[in-house]
Design an enzyme around this catalytic site. Structure first.
Site, PDB file in Angstrom:
ATOM      1  N   ASP A 121       0.813  -1.227   0.000  1.00 29.73           N
ATOM      2  CA  ASP A 121       0.000   0.000   0.000  1.00 29.73           C
ATOM      3  C   ASP A 121       0.842   1.271   0.000  1.00 29.73           C
ATOM      4  O   ASP A 121       0.309   2.374   0.076  1.00 29.73           O
ATOM      5  CB  ASP A 121      -0.944   0.004   1.213  1.00 29.73           C
ATOM      6  CG  ASP A 121      -0.187  -0.058   2.538  1.00 29.73           C
ATOM      7  OD1 ASP A 121       1.065  -0.010   2.512  1.00 29.73           O
ATOM      8  OD2 ASP A 121      -0.841  -0.140   3.592  1.00 29.73           O
ATOM      9  N   GLU A 149       3.140   2.151   2.301  1.00 30.36           N
ATOM     10  CA  GLU A 149       3.732   2.513   3.600  1.00 30.36           C
ATOM     11  C   GLU A 149       5.155   1.961   3.693  1.00 30.36           C
ATOM     12  O   GLU A 149       5.525   1.038   2.968  1.00 30.36           O
ATOM     13  CB  GLU A 149       2.870   1.955   4.746  1.00 30.36           C
ATOM     14  CG  GLU A 149       1.543   2.675   4.871  1.00 30.36           C
ATOM     15  CD  GLU A 149       0.737   2.205   6.072  1.00 30.36           C
ATOM     16  OE1 GLU A 149       1.196   1.311   6.818  1.00 30.36           O
ATOM     17  OE2 GLU A 149      -0.377   2.733   6.259  1.00 30.36           O
ATOM     18  N   ARG A 189      16.461  26.971   1.129  1.00 28.46           N
ATOM     19  CA  ARG A 189      16.393  28.109   0.213  1.00 28.46           C
ATOM     20  C   ARG A 189      15.075  28.877   0.279  1.00 28.46           C
ATOM     21  O   ARG A 189      15.033  30.057  -0.021  1.00 28.46           O
ATOM     22  CB  ARG A 189      16.722  27.651  -1.211  1.00 28.46           C
ATOM     23  CG  ARG A 189      18.213  27.378  -1.353  1.00 28.46           C
ATOM     24  CD  ARG A 189      18.612  26.873  -2.712  1.00 28.46           C
ATOM     25  NE  ARG A 189      18.155  25.518  -2.934  1.00 28.46           N
ATOM     26  CZ  ARG A 189      18.253  24.884  -4.086  1.00 28.46           C
ATOM     27  NH1 ARG A 189      18.776  25.490  -5.123  1.00 28.46           N
ATOM     28  NH2 ARG A 189      17.839  23.644  -4.206  1.00 28.46           N
ATOM     29  N   GLN A 190      13.968  28.208   0.671  1.00 27.98           N
ATOM     30  CA  GLN A 190      12.706  28.965   0.854  1.00 27.98           C
ATOM     31  C   GLN A 190      12.762  29.527   2.267  1.00 27.98           C
ATOM     32  O   GLN A 190      12.195  28.979   3.220  1.00 27.98           O
ATOM     33  CB  GLN A 190      11.495  28.048   0.669  1.00 27.98           C
ATOM     34  CG  GLN A 190      10.149  28.759   0.864  1.00 27.98           C
ATOM     35  CD  GLN A 190       9.590  29.411  -0.387  1.00 27.98           C
ATOM     36  OE1 GLN A 190       9.796  28.904  -1.485  1.00 27.98           O
ATOM     37  NE2 GLN A 190       8.884  30.522  -0.245  1.00 27.98           N
ATOM     38  N   HIS A 237      21.395  32.091   3.889  1.00 29.08           N
ATOM     39  CA  HIS A 237      21.338  33.360   3.167  1.00 29.08           C
ATOM     40  C   HIS A 237      20.681  34.410   4.064  1.00 29.08           C
ATOM     41  O   HIS A 237      21.348  35.322   4.547  1.00 29.08           O
ATOM     42  CB  HIS A 237      20.585  33.154   1.854  1.00 29.08           C
ATOM     43  CG  HIS A 237      20.466  34.392   1.032  1.00 29.08           C
ATOM     44  ND1 HIS A 237      21.460  35.340   0.975  1.00 29.08           N
ATOM     45  CD2 HIS A 237      19.479  34.850   0.229  1.00 29.08           C
ATOM     46  CE1 HIS A 237      21.079  36.330   0.188  1.00 29.08           C
ATOM     47  NE2 HIS A 237      19.876  36.061  -0.271  1.00 29.08           N
ATOM     48  N   ASP A 288      27.588  34.247  -8.240  1.00 32.81           N
ATOM     49  CA  ASP A 288      26.666  35.268  -7.720  1.00 32.81           C
ATOM     50  C   ASP A 288      27.218  35.826  -6.416  1.00 32.81           C
ATOM     51  O   ASP A 288      28.187  35.299  -5.865  1.00 32.81           O
ATOM     52  CB  ASP A 288      25.247  34.699  -7.527  1.00 32.81           C
ATOM     53  CG  ASP A 288      25.240  33.438  -6.668  1.00 32.81           C
ATOM     54  OD1 ASP A 288      26.155  33.275  -5.839  1.00 32.81           O
ATOM     55  OD2 ASP A 288      24.317  32.624  -6.814  1.00 32.81           O
ATOM     56  N   LYS A 295      24.157  37.767 -10.244  1.00 34.97           N
ATOM     57  CA  LYS A 295      23.059  36.952 -10.784  1.00 34.97           C
ATOM     58  C   LYS A 295      21.716  37.576 -10.455  1.00 34.97           C
ATOM     59  O   LYS A 295      21.504  38.062  -9.349  1.00 34.97           O
ATOM     60  CB  LYS A 295      23.147  35.544 -10.188  1.00 34.97           C
ATOM     61  CG  LYS A 295      22.001  34.614 -10.575  1.00 34.97           C
ATOM     62  CD  LYS A 295      22.277  33.169 -10.156  1.00 34.97           C
ATOM     63  CE  LYS A 295      21.932  32.924  -8.707  1.00 34.97           C
ATOM     64  NZ  LYS A 295      22.155  31.537  -8.297  1.00 34.97           N
ATOM     65  N   ARG A 308      17.833  36.149 -10.474  1.00 35.16           N
ATOM     66  CA  ARG A 308      17.023  34.954 -10.728  1.00 35.16           C
ATOM     67  C   ARG A 308      15.602  35.379 -11.062  1.00 35.16           C
ATOM     68  O   ARG A 308      14.984  36.163 -10.354  1.00 35.16           O
ATOM     69  CB  ARG A 308      17.030  34.038  -9.494  1.00 35.16           C
ATOM     70  CG  ARG A 308      16.303  32.728  -9.732  1.00 35.16           C
ATOM     71  CD  ARG A 308      16.408  31.772  -8.557  1.00 35.16           C
ATOM     72  NE  ARG A 308      17.685  31.083  -8.462  1.00 35.16           N
ATOM     73  CZ  ARG A 308      18.041  30.045  -9.212  1.00 35.16           C
ATOM     74  NH1 ARG A 308      17.215  29.587 -10.142  1.00 35.16           N
ATOM     75  NH2 ARG A 308      19.217  29.474  -9.060  1.00 35.16           N
ATOM     76  N   ASP A 315      30.552  26.871  -6.384  1.00 34.32           N
ATOM     77  CA  ASP A 315      29.241  27.201  -5.809  1.00 34.32           C
ATOM     78  C   ASP A 315      28.912  26.166  -4.746  1.00 34.32           C
ATOM     79  O   ASP A 315      29.517  25.095  -4.710  1.00 34.32           O
ATOM     80  CB  ASP A 315      28.168  27.215  -6.904  1.00 34.32           C
ATOM     81  CG  ASP A 315      27.016  28.173  -6.582  1.00 34.32           C
ATOM     82  OD1 ASP A 315      26.969  28.709  -5.454  1.00 34.32           O
ATOM     83  OD2 ASP A 315      26.163  28.387  -7.457  1.00 34.32           O
TER      84      ASP A 315
HETATM   85  C1  R5P Z   1      21.857  29.996  -4.761  1.00 31.31           C
HETATM   86  O1  R5P Z   1      21.983  31.154  -4.663  1.00 31.31           O
HETATM   87  C2  R5P Z   1      22.931  28.946  -4.694  1.00 31.31           C
HETATM   88  O2  R5P Z   1      24.136  29.421  -4.187  1.00 31.31           O
HETATM   89  C3  R5P Z   1      23.136  28.303  -6.039  1.00 31.31           C
HETATM   90  O3  R5P Z   1      23.757  29.212  -6.919  1.00 31.31           O
HETATM   91  C4  R5P Z   1      21.833  27.869  -6.603  1.00 31.31           C
HETATM   92  O4  R5P Z   1      21.130  27.121  -5.644  1.00 31.31           O
HETATM   93  C5  R5P Z   1      22.030  27.058  -7.858  1.00 31.31           C
HETATM   94  O5  R5P Z   1      20.778  26.711  -8.340  1.00 31.31           O
HETATM   95  P1  R5P Z   1      20.585  26.274  -9.848  1.00 31.31           P
HETATM   96  O6  R5P Z   1      21.562  25.185 -10.134  1.00 31.31           O
HETATM   97  O7  R5P Z   1      19.147  25.793  -9.880  1.00 31.31           O
HETATM   98  O8  R5P Z   1      20.780  27.478 -10.706  1.00 31.31           O
END
Ligand code: R5P
Length: 298
Positions: free
Chosen positions: A36, A38, A94-95, A129, A168, A191, A193, A218
């Site tokens: 199922d 689980e 990130r959120q 961040h 960035d 950068k 986005r 990065d």
């Molecule tokens: C965001 O600012 C991080 O440092 C990375 O640059 C970012 O998460 C990369 O994401 P993606 O590969 O989707 O561009």
């Protein structure tokens, strides 16, 4: 106190390295799905009177978290004195704000879930961040490790005449630290986005560095768009084909296929298992576990 290292499926190689480096016993976790859907979870190892370190990088956090919660409860019920999450890649960082009305700030919710399940959290280069430290989010003791020295040493040993490039402003922290450790120049791009898979990047005039090999560094490669756009912009300036070194090799969807033609080589740590892994984290993690030091609360 003796430690028991238990890997969630897919994390066995790193777990073995950590167990060897810190002299702990290595067990395993068996998981399967019932018809199922689980989950079934069984610990193979003896948690009683041990510190239990559950190893699971959180590159697929939604299915992984429930397995971790079941494993952590089982370890406690079987007598573990402490149950820790060792997640070299920490998801849901990130959120970190409500960008649009009604959005869930998943970084806070996920931190609450992890903090109510584990005694300690160890991770590597979490995407901090808008939060200054993990303790701004997590209520349990945390251990935050940094891979920049390992990235720097790998670059120094494998790339001739590097120019470290951060794609960035957020990457300034890694680019600057790596460049200063090996005594080479660095540049940081800008950068903007526009969406999950849409970024613009401005590149300053780098012509004085044309004799060097650009190394894009990065923390996370996810959709790969950041690195792809940065690599194309460097090519437009007549720079050499770049190298790429990242901490967390998520390479979601078609990212790996899109990126490989653009770079001379792509290298990552083993925070997330991937064919690009060339930089091992086991010793860094084992040393931190053995020292027992946690981040200052701030
Ligand atoms: C965001 O600012 C991080 O440092 C990375 O640059 C970012 O998460 C990369 O994401 P993606 O590969 O989707 O561009």
């Amino acid at each position: 106190m003796q430690r028991l290292t238990l890997a969630l499926p897919g994390n066995e190689d790193l777990a073995r390295g950590i167990a060897q480096a810190c002299g702990s016993e290595a067990g395993r976790i068996e998981t399967r799905r019932f018809p199922d859907g689980e989950s079934y979870v069984r610990l193979h190892g003896e948690p009683a009177d041990r510190i239990v370190d559950l190893i699971c990088t959180l590159a697929h956090p939604d299915p992984q978290f429930l397995l971790l919660a079941f494993a952590a409860d089982a370890a406690r019920e079987l007598g573990a004195q402490e149950v820790n999450l060792i997640a070299p890649y920490l998801a849901y960082m990130r959120q970190d704000k409500r960008f649009h009305d009604g959005e869930s700030v998943t970084s806070r919710s996920f931190a609450r879930l992890v903090s109510s399940t584990f005694d300690k959290l160890l991770t590597v280069d979490p995407h901090l961040h808008r939060y200054p430290t993990l303790s701004a989010l997590y209520t349990i003791p945390t251990i935050t490790l940094h891979a920049a020295p390992l990235l720097a040493d790998w670059i120094a040993n494998h790339v001739e005449e590097p120019l470290i490039v951060g794609p960035d402003e957020e990457s300034e922290q890694w680019a600057g630290a790596i460049a200063s450790r090996i005594g080479v120049p660095h540049a940081v791009l800008r950068k903007t986005r526009h969406g999950d898979r849409s970024v613009d990047i401005d590149v300053p005039d780098l012509s004085i560095w044309r004799g060097r090999t650009p190394v894009l560094v990065d923390d996370i490669a996810s959709s790969g768009r950041t690195l792809a756009v940065a690599a194309r912009k460097l090519a437009e300036q007549g720079m050499r084909k770049p190298e790429c070194v990242v901490v967390h090799a998520l390479f979601a969807e078609d990212a790996w296929a899109q990126l490989t033609p653009l770079f001379a080589r792509i290298t990552s740590t083993d925070a997330v298992p991937h064919p690009s892994n060339r930089i091992g984290l086991a010793s860094l993690i084992a040393d931190a576990l053995s020292s027992g030091k946690t981040d200052p609360r701030g």
